[in-house]
Every structure is written in structure tokens, then in C-alpha cells.
Write an enzyme that holds these catalytic residues in place. Structure first.
Site, PDB file in Angstrom:
ATOM      1  N   ASP A  18       0.863  -1.187   0.000  1.00 19.31           N
ATOM      2  CA  ASP A  18       0.000   0.000   0.000  1.00 19.31           C
ATOM      3  C   ASP A  18       0.899   1.237   0.000  1.00 19.31           C
ATOM      4  OD1 ASP A  18      -1.730   2.056   0.552  1.00 19.31           O
ATOM      5  OD2 ASP A  18      -2.491   1.199   2.424  1.00 19.31           O
ATOM      6  N   ILE A  19       0.732   2.080  -0.989  1.00 14.66           N
ATOM      7  CA  ILE A  19       1.637   3.229  -1.118  1.00 14.66           C
ATOM      8  C   ILE A  19       1.478   4.214   0.034  1.00 14.66           C
ATOM      9  CG2 ILE A  19       0.170   4.717  -2.556  1.00 14.66           C
ATOM     10  CD1 ILE A  19       2.798   5.205  -4.229  1.00 14.66           C
TER      11      ILE A  19
ATOM     12  N   VAL B 260      -6.060   4.476  -6.096  1.00 14.40           N
ATOM     13  CA  VAL B 260      -4.941   4.911  -5.255  1.00 14.40           C
ATOM     14  C   VAL B 260      -5.145   6.350  -4.795  1.00 14.40           C
ATOM     15  CG1 VAL B 260      -3.391   5.671  -7.132  1.00 14.40           C
ATOM     16  CG2 VAL B 260      -2.442   4.701  -5.033  1.00 14.40           C
ATOM     17  N   ASP B 261      -5.782   7.145  -5.625  1.00 12.59           N
ATOM     18  CA  ASP B 261      -6.066   8.544  -5.283  1.00 12.59           C
ATOM     19  C   ASP B 261      -6.959   8.622  -4.039  1.00 12.59           C
ATOM     20  OD1 ASP B 261      -5.961  11.339  -5.915  1.00 12.59           O
ATOM     21  OD2 ASP B 261      -7.999  11.196  -6.679  1.00 12.59           O
TER      22      ASP B 261
ATOM     23  N   SER C  47      -1.915   4.716 -14.130  1.00 10.90           N
ATOM     24  CA  SER C  47      -2.811   4.441 -15.267  1.00 10.90           C
ATOM     25  C   SER C  47      -3.304   3.006 -15.383  1.00 10.90           C
ATOM     26  CB  SER C  47      -2.160   4.820 -16.614  1.00 10.90           C
ATOM     27  OG  SER C  47      -2.267   6.197 -16.863  1.00 10.90           O
ATOM     28  N   THR C  48      -2.841   2.123 -14.501  1.00 14.32           N
ATOM     29  CA  THR C  48      -3.165   0.701 -14.721  1.00 14.32           C
ATOM     30  C   THR C  48      -4.458   0.258 -14.041  1.00 14.32           C
ATOM     31  OG1 THR C  48      -1.885  -0.076 -12.828  1.00 14.32           O
ATOM     32  CG2 THR C  48      -0.720   0.099 -14.934  1.00 14.32           C
ATOM     33  N   GLY C  49      -5.156   1.206 -13.384  1.00 14.97           N
ATOM     34  CA  GLY C  49      -6.436   0.866 -12.767  1.00 14.97           C
ATOM     35  C   GLY C  49      -7.570   1.352 -13.648  1.00 14.97           C
TER      36      GLY C  49
ATOM     37  N   TYR D 157      -7.820   3.812 -15.503  1.00  8.76           N
ATOM     38  CA  TYR D 157      -7.425   4.335 -16.818  1.00  8.76           C
ATOM     39  C   TYR D 157      -7.055   3.242 -17.822  1.00  8.76           C
ATOM     40  CZ  TYR D 157      -7.678   9.246 -15.383  1.00  8.76           C
ATOM     41  OH  TYR D 157      -8.112  10.486 -14.974  1.00  8.76           O
TER      42      TYR D 157
HETATM   43  P1  ADP Z   1      -5.456   5.254 -12.761  1.00 13.36           P
HETATM   44  O1  ADP Z   1      -6.715   6.097 -12.865  1.00 13.36           O
HETATM   45  O2  ADP Z   1      -4.205   6.052 -13.044  1.00 13.36           O
HETATM   46  O3  ADP Z   1      -5.559   3.995 -13.541  1.00 13.36           O
HETATM   47  P2  ADP Z   1      -5.998   3.824 -10.268  1.00 13.36           P
HETATM   48  O4  ADP Z   1      -5.947   4.377  -8.882  1.00 13.36           O
HETATM   49  O5  ADP Z   1      -7.323   3.377 -10.750  1.00 13.36           O
HETATM   50  O6  ADP Z   1      -5.336   4.954 -11.196  1.00 13.36           O
HETATM   51  O7  ADP Z   1      -4.984   2.620 -10.382  1.00 13.36           O
HETATM   52  C1  ADP Z   1      -3.589   2.762 -10.476  1.00 13.36           C
HETATM   53  C2  ADP Z   1      -2.922   1.586  -9.807  1.00 13.36           C
HETATM   54  O8  ADP Z   1      -2.871   1.800  -8.401  1.00 13.36           O
HETATM   55  C3  ADP Z   1      -3.630   0.252 -10.011  1.00 13.36           C
HETATM   56  O9  ADP Z   1      -2.656  -0.711 -10.415  1.00 13.36           O
HETATM   57  C4  ADP Z   1      -4.175  -0.072  -8.633  1.00 13.36           C
HETATM   58  O10 ADP Z   1      -4.228  -1.465  -8.418  1.00 13.36           O
HETATM   59  C5  ADP Z   1      -3.145   0.581  -7.751  1.00 13.36           C
HETATM   60  N1  ADP Z   1      -3.574   0.899  -6.368  1.00 13.36           N
HETATM   61  C6  ADP Z   1      -4.812   1.061  -5.860  1.00 13.36           C
HETATM   62  N2  ADP Z   1      -4.742   1.346  -4.550  1.00 13.36           N
HETATM   63  C7  ADP Z   1      -3.418   1.357  -4.216  1.00 13.36           C
HETATM   64  C8  ADP Z   1      -2.689   1.582  -3.010  1.00 13.36           C
HETATM   65  N3  ADP Z   1      -3.291   1.862  -1.850  1.00 13.36           N
HETATM   66  N4  ADP Z   1      -1.323   1.515  -3.054  1.00 13.36           N
HETATM   67  C9  ADP Z   1      -0.688   1.240  -4.207  1.00 13.36           C
HETATM   68  N5  ADP Z   1      -1.314   1.029  -5.366  1.00 13.36           N
HETATM   69  C10 ADP Z   1      -2.670   1.079  -5.388  1.00 13.36           C
END
Ligand code: ADP
Length: 276
Positions: free
Chosen positions: A15-16, A38-39, A122-124, A126
Site C-alpha cells: 500500500d503506497i 490509489v487517489d 494508469s493501470t487501474g 485508466y
Molecule cells: P489510474 O486512474 O491512473 O488507472 P488507479 O488508482 O485506478 O489509477 O490505479 C492505479 C494503480 O494503483 C492500479 O494498479 C491499482 O491497483 C493501484 N492501487 C490502488 N490502490 C493502491 C494503493 N493503496 N497503493 C498502491 N497502489 C494502489
């Protein structure tokens, strides 16, 4: 938390928001006013003050970055970036994604920050294909780190097992960039030209050894000798990449730090090992 490449580049699963680094990168949307993924996790962990500061930034364009404080996060700063929305790969997505990583690292460096953690931008939501995003992320980070020494650690935080393995594979894949790519026209559209995609066998060996130095933050003092030996032994570019990938693993397993000399007999063992 599993991790590999424990020097300047670390791939972890986790988890970031819990990363103890100077700055974490947020994969935001253009409004910077909060979203899911993640946002959402970053805003929840940082507290409402983060959104207040974001409100004053006037949004952010794809491929660009803005910085705020980290508030209740362990990280002192958040670097917000907006990744490209995947539209099939022909709309500059690769270059925009690389720009997110590059600009975040440049901004961190200009602020004197030493350690930075990235999610897989971008891998979620987007929709950028994870394996392709992983290669771009790792390659861009390596290129940036090889140009300057100021940043001491980049943590690539993967959410889930699949991402973790794909990011690890991306590091290994850098050593086989020549496979099927002798003709530069075969490069994927928008793919940035890498120094190690051009030139002769010696240059390839030298570039791949430099990748090893950057990944581990080490200096190989007998580099030129290694280049000569590897060039003498390698039958094809592909064969050479397998040798340097094996050398990379050896450096990781041995936990080599600082200045190092790779003994001739070790190199021999590595080269004959992959011939079997
Ligand atoms: P985007 O809109 O850029 O695709 P997302 O948040 O939907 O952003 O996803 C980007 C990446 O972050 C995905 O691979 C997702 O699995 C990952 N992610 C989601 N939550 C967390 C977290 N708490 N820590 C790290 N990575 C995360």
C-alpha cells in the site's frame, strides 16, 4: 513485504500510503479533487487538508505533475500526476506515461528529495495494460536514475501479486530489449529510443552492465574487462542479454554493495551456467 532489487530501485507489493519515503506519487485525475483507486486511498490517509491544498492547484494535465504536502501520511510530500487514459496505444499513451515518471523524478530532484514511491500509474481505472506499463515505468526510472545520483531510492509499489510479478519481469526484460528488435522500425509506436538499443555488441554489453550498476547502485570497477569477456563469449545479442540478466541476478543474490570487482572465475561460471 516482499521486495527485490533492494538498492536504488525496489519493487514491493503493498500500500503506497504507508511508504516511509520523502514523496509518494499519486495517480490522480485532471481535476486533482479526488477519485477512487490509489487517489482515494491517498486522500483518506492524508486527511481533508490534502484536498484543500489540491483545490488551489488548478488541476493538472496528463503527463504532468503538481506537488503538495503529505499531511497525515508518513511521506512529507505528495507528487500528483495524471496518467494517460488507455485508448488502444496509438494516442501517445506510452510517451505520456513515461512523462509522468520522468517529471515526478525531476520535480523530486529539484526539491532535494531523495526517496520516492510510485504506484502503477494508469493501470487501474485508466486501463493501461499492466505488463506494458511496467516496462515503461521501470525503463523510465532507470534512465532517470542513470542520469543523476541525487535520488537514492525509488520504490515501485505494486497493488497485488500480479502487478508485483509483472514489475519484476519488466526489470529482467530490459536485458532482452534486442530480441527481435535489430530493426529499429519494429519498436512499438511512441517508444522512446534507448541508448542500449543502438550500436555494436560492445555497446550493448556496456549498456546492460550500466543497467546493473543503476539497479543496485553499485560501481563495477572492471567493467571494460567484463565487456570484452562477454563480447568474446556471446554468440548473439540474445545470448548476451541472457548473460547480463544472469549477472544481474548474481549481483542481487550476493547483495553486492558499493565498488566491486567481478572476479573472472565468477563471470566464467555465470556464462557457462546459462549455456547448459
Ligand atoms: P489510474 O486512474 O491512473 O488507472 P488507479 O488508482 O485506478 O489509477 O490505479 C492505479 C494503480 O494503483 C492500479 O494498479 C491499482 O491497483 C493501484 N492501487 C490502488 N490502490 C493502491 C494503493 N493503496 N497503493 C498502491 N497502489 C494502489
Amino acid at each position: 513485504m516482499p521486495g527485490r532489487f533492494s538498492r536504488r530501485i525496489l519493487v514491493v507489493e503493498g500500500d503506497i500510503t504507508t511508504q516511509p519515503v520523502d514523496a509518494i506519487v499519486n495517480a490522480a485525475n485532471e481535476t486533482l479533487l479526488g477519485g477512487g483507486g490509489v487517489d482515494g486511498a491517498i486522500h483518506r490517509a492524508a486527511g481533508p487538508e490534502l484536498k484543500e491544498e489540491c483545490r488551489m492547484l488548478g488541476g493538472c494535465r496528463a503527463g504532468e505533475v503538481k506537488i503538495t504536502r503529505g499531511y497525515h501520511l508518513p511521506a512529507q510530500y505528495v507528487i500528483h500526476t495524471v496518467g494517460p487514459v488507455w485508448r488502444g496505444g496509438q494516442h501517445g499513451e506510452d510517451e505520456l506515461l513515461a512523462s509522468c515518471y520522468r517529471q515526478a523524478l525531476d520535480l523530486a530532484r529539484s526539491r532535494g528529495l531523495k526517496t520516492i514511491a510510485f504506484p502503477a500509474i494508469s493501470t487501474g481505472a485508466y486501463g493501461f495494460p499492466l505488463a506494458r506499463a511496467a516496462v515503461i515505468a521501470v525503463r523510465t526510472v532507470l534512465e532517470c536514475l542513470s542520469r543523476s545520483q541525487e535520488i537514492t531510492r525509488v520504490v515501485l509499489v505494486c497493488h497485488g501479486d500480479r502487478a508485483f510479478h509483472l514489475f519484476q519481469d519488466a526489470v529482467t526484460e530490459l536485458f532482452s530489449e534486442y530480441d527481435g528488435r535489430e530493426d529499429r522500425n519494429n519498436a512499438a509506436p511512441g517508444e522512446p529510443a534507448s541508448a542500449w538499443q543502438e550500436g555494436g555488441l560492445g555497446e550493448q554489453a556496456r549498456a546492460e552492465i550500466q543497467i546493473i550498476e543503476v539497479i543496485h547502485g553499485i560501481r563495477i570497477v572492471n567493467k571494460e574487462r567484463l565487456v570484452d569477456e562477454i563480447v568474446r563469449h556471446a554468440r548473439t545479442r540474445q545470448h548476451m542479454s541472457r548473460i547480463t540478466a544472469a549477472l544481474n541476478s548474481w549481483v542481487a543474490i550476493k547483495g553486492i554493495v558499493g565498488e566491486t570487482e567481478i572476479p573472472d572465475d565468477e563471470l566464467d561460471r555465470i556464462m557457462t551456467g546459462i549455456d547448459k
